[in-house]
Write an enzyme that holds these catalytic residues in place. Structure first.
Site, mmCIF file in Angstrom:
data_model
loop_
_atom_site.group_PDB
_atom_site.id
_atom_site.type_symbol
_atom_site.label_atom_id
_atom_site.label_comp_id
_atom_site.label_asym_id
_atom_site.label_seq_id
_atom_site.Cartn_x
_atom_site.Cartn_y
_atom_site.Cartn_z
ATOM 1 N N ARG A 58 1.061 -1.318 -0.171
ATOM 2 C CA ARG A 58 0.039 -0.184 -0.188
ATOM 3 C C ARG A 58 0.829 1.352 -0.216
ATOM 4 O O ARG A 58 1.933 1.311 0.865
ATOM 5 C CB ARG A 58 -0.733 -0.225 0.922
ATOM 6 N N ASP A 60 0.256 6.210 0.476
ATOM 7 C CA ASP A 60 -0.941 6.788 0.963
ATOM 8 C C ASP A 60 -0.980 7.732 -0.212
ATOM 9 O O ASP A 60 -0.281 7.904 -0.607
ATOM 10 C CB ASP A 60 -0.161 7.262 2.549
ATOM 11 N N ARG A 204 8.017 8.344 6.181
ATOM 12 C CA ARG A 204 8.261 8.758 7.133
ATOM 13 C C ARG A 204 8.534 9.552 7.717
ATOM 14 O O ARG A 204 8.859 10.922 7.985
ATOM 15 C CB ARG A 204 6.259 10.042 6.196
#
Length: 251
Positions: A58, A60, A204
């Protein structure tokens, strides 16, 4: 027959890579499945038999890809070169397929993956530039050697609970980082991280911690302390997604 495609996309205009239950927001998966179903069956519904895709992982909202791997099953033979060309004509301009090949029926884009390579890029400059786009701009000076010392602490196998967001669904917080390095190209700073898996927003949060160390002149060992704390409150903020790119998935 099972096929795997390599997908590039700019994530800015999408609510992440994965379809979201009960949401009409555009996603990479939604656009890809619609295009595949249209090309293979002549429409995107096909009597409630749309093509289903499985992504290697996945990404974002705002995160880009040059090497996302996706598999799907199809009961029709596909000629790769013609199919890729036609598929790209249907897909939005910010999504493209660069490769397609038939794979073993046991191949699984997510579960068969061994390594994932992410790059985070930001600008290190006091004044803005019209061509910076959405990249994060850090105004204070960055010491690349100090930053590399900080990154060295995340290499190997660790519990990365300090760098996960609350949206992490997988209960396992242990990841193995094969490589973590930082480099500079002019006023661009590039951080490469290669791991077997990543938690939600993990890269991040690591970058945010690096910037906290540099911004507050903390010792590089602070990264080690944050890692061992297994507490998200000890790490830096989650930086914006626009400089993050999934570069490659290795099988």
């Amino acid at each position: 027959m099972r096929y795997a495609v390599q997908v590039q996309y700019i994530g800015k205009n999408y609510a992440g890579s994965q379809l979201q239950a009960g949401s009409d927001l555009p996603t990479i998966q939604g656009e890809l499945e619609k295009a595949l179903s249209t090309l293979i069956y002549g429409n995107s519904i096909n009597n409630n038999r749309p093509v289903k895709t499985i992504f290697s992982g996945r990404t974002d909202k705002g995160v880009n890809s040059v090497g996302q791997v996706v598999h799907f099953d199809c009961d029709k033979p596909i000629v790769a070169s013609k199919f890729v060309y036609s598929l790209n004509e249907i897909l939005p301009n910010d999504i493209s397929v660069t490769d397609l090949k038939e794979v073993d029926p046991k191949f699984h884009a997510q579960k068969s993956a061994k390594k994932r390579h992410y790059v985070y890029e930001f600008v290190n400059r006091r004044c803005k530039n019209a061509f910076d786009g959405d990249l994060l701009r850090v105004k204070y000076d960055i010491d690349i050697k100090r930053m590399q010392k900080s990154l060295d602490y995340i290499k190997g196998e660790h519990d990365f609970s300090s760098f996960k967001s609350s949206g992490t669904l997988n209960p396992s917080k242990v990841c193995f980082i094969y490589e973590a390095k930082v480099s500079r190209a002019g006023d661009r700073v590039i951080i490469d991280i290669i791991g077997n898996r990543f938690l939600y927003n993990m890269v991040r949060a690591i970058v945010g911690t690096l910037l906290e160390i540099e911004g507050h002149n903390l010792p590089p060992e602070h990264m080690k302390n944050v890692l061992e704390a297994k507490d998200r409150k000890k790490a830096g903020q989650t930086v914006n997604p626009y400089g993050l790119t999934l570069v490659e998935v290795t099988y």
